[in-house]
Motif scaffolding. Sequence first.
Motif, PDB file in Angstrom:
ATOM      1  N   ASP A 132       0.708  -1.296  -0.067  1.00 23.62           N
ATOM      2  CA  ASP A 132       0.140   0.006  -0.032  1.00 23.62           C
ATOM      3  C   ASP A 132       0.820   1.433   0.018  1.00 23.62           C
ATOM      4  OD1 ASP A 132       1.203  -0.163   2.452  1.00 23.62           O
ATOM      5  OD2 ASP A 132      -0.512   0.105   3.466  1.00 23.62           O
ATOM      6  N   ALA A 135      -0.436   4.147  -2.233  1.00 22.20           N
ATOM      7  CA  ALA A 135      -2.017   4.686  -2.220  1.00 22.20           C
ATOM      8  C   ALA A 135      -2.015   6.028  -1.896  1.00 22.20           C
ATOM      9  CB  ALA A 135      -2.729   3.689  -1.000  1.00 22.20           C
ATOM     10  N   GLU A 136      -2.962   6.668  -2.555  1.00 21.58           N
ATOM     11  CA  GLU A 136      -3.943   6.413  -3.201  1.00 21.58           C
ATOM     12  C   GLU A 136      -3.710   6.544  -4.818  1.00 21.58           C
ATOM     13  OE1 GLU A 136      -7.242   6.356  -1.947  1.00 21.58           O
ATOM     14  OE2 GLU A 136      -6.413   6.065  -0.170  1.00 21.58           O
ATOM     15  N   ASN A 139      -3.489   1.659  -5.552  1.00 14.39           N
ATOM     16  CA  ASN A 139      -3.784   0.834  -4.491  1.00 14.39           C
ATOM     17  C   ASN A 139      -3.289  -0.825  -4.388  1.00 14.39           C
ATOM     18  OD1 ASN A 139      -5.284   2.830  -3.020  1.00 14.39           O
ATOM     19  ND2 ASN A 139      -6.826   2.801  -4.481  1.00 14.39           N
ATOM     20  N   ILE A 140      -3.277  -1.211  -3.318  1.00 16.56           N
ATOM     21  CA  ILE A 140      -2.827  -2.851  -3.249  1.00 16.56           C
ATOM     22  C   ILE A 140      -3.769  -3.626  -4.155  1.00 16.56           C
ATOM     23  CG2 ILE A 140      -3.976  -3.105  -1.166  1.00 16.56           C
ATOM     24  CD1 ILE A 140      -1.684  -4.982  -0.508  1.00 16.56           C
ATOM     25  N   GLU A 142      -4.041  -3.547  -7.411  1.00 11.53           N
ATOM     26  CA  GLU A 142      -4.315  -2.765  -8.733  1.00 11.53           C
ATOM     27  C   GLU A 142      -3.296  -3.656  -9.738  1.00 11.53           C
ATOM     28  OE1 GLU A 142      -4.613   1.284  -9.496  1.00 11.53           O
ATOM     29  OE2 GLU A 142      -6.118   1.618  -7.531  1.00 11.53           O
ATOM     30  N   ASN A 186       1.858   7.071  -0.243  1.00 14.41           N
ATOM     31  CA  ASN A 186       1.173   6.941   0.832  1.00 14.41           C
ATOM     32  C   ASN A 186       2.027   7.547   2.035  1.00 14.41           C
ATOM     33  OD1 ASN A 186       0.216   6.077   3.389  1.00 14.41           O
ATOM     34  ND2 ASN A 186       0.096   3.969   2.675  1.00 14.41           N
ATOM     35  N   SER A 213      -7.829  -0.876 -11.782  1.00 14.78           N
ATOM     36  CA  SER A 213      -8.655  -1.368 -10.589  1.00 14.78           C
ATOM     37  C   SER A 213      -9.901  -2.172 -10.851  1.00 14.78           C
ATOM     38  CB  SER A 213      -8.780  -0.303  -9.559  1.00 14.78           C
ATOM     39  OG  SER A 213      -9.608  -0.589  -8.417  1.00 14.78           O
ATOM     40  N   LYS A 215     -13.135  -3.912  -8.966  1.00 12.46           N
ATOM     41  CA  LYS A 215     -13.733  -3.937  -7.809  1.00 12.46           C
ATOM     42  C   LYS A 215     -14.757  -5.074  -7.872  1.00 12.46           C
ATOM     43  CE  LYS A 215     -16.810  -1.032  -5.135  1.00 12.46           C
ATOM     44  NZ  LYS A 215     -17.456   0.230  -4.908  1.00 12.46           N
TER      45      LYS A 215
END
Length: 218
Positions: A132, A135-136, A139-140, A142, A186, A213, A215
């Motif tokens: 991470d 991030a942003e 993101n982990i 992706e 991050n 990404s 989802k």
Amino acid sequence: MAKSTAQKINELLNLQDKSKADLARAIGVSNQTVTLWCKELDQGGSEPKKDKMIPIAAFFGVSPLALIALDDVGEIQSSTDKAEILRIELDESNSKLKPSFIKSFIVTPSLLSQEIPGVNAASIRYVLAFDDSMAETINIGETVFVDTGINDVISDGIYVFTMNKQSFIKRLQRIPDGSLLMISDNKQYEPFTIPSSERASMKVIGKVITSLSLKRIQ
């Protein structure tokens, strides 16, 4: 009579106004190797190994199957405009990710070059973001697409690289003294300076060009 691989490569080079040197540079082989591919076997030439057929096909914007199976180059070019993007194998022993169900992506090289000008589909690979630290921005988990044709920090940006047997996806900023500032988007991670004397221990795999990404929908 079926055309040889050498004939197909030569015809595609001529049709697309590309040189043997262009092909060699794009897929990371010597000019001599491509010259041998362009010669018939009975004239001292050689066939590309199987692991080179995908990048060769991607360079021309055709499918590997078309390059191998079809006889007519015009049929090859019109039959499909697809290229396979394979995964970069990194040491992700400390990764929190589960094994990925995705093994490769199929893209349309002509549309990819429109979306990202100057990028050669044959050089694109992908890796999953395994921590991470970015991030942003990333993101982990992706999917991160990487231009592996860039093997040095030629400009500021996000790179995939290894150093001291560890893998990184980090933002790198060049410093006038030759060192690099390694930045995590991050803010929980502190910046780190890579001295110019240690840059030789880095292996730059490529520069990040975009990410995707996925989802899960319940």
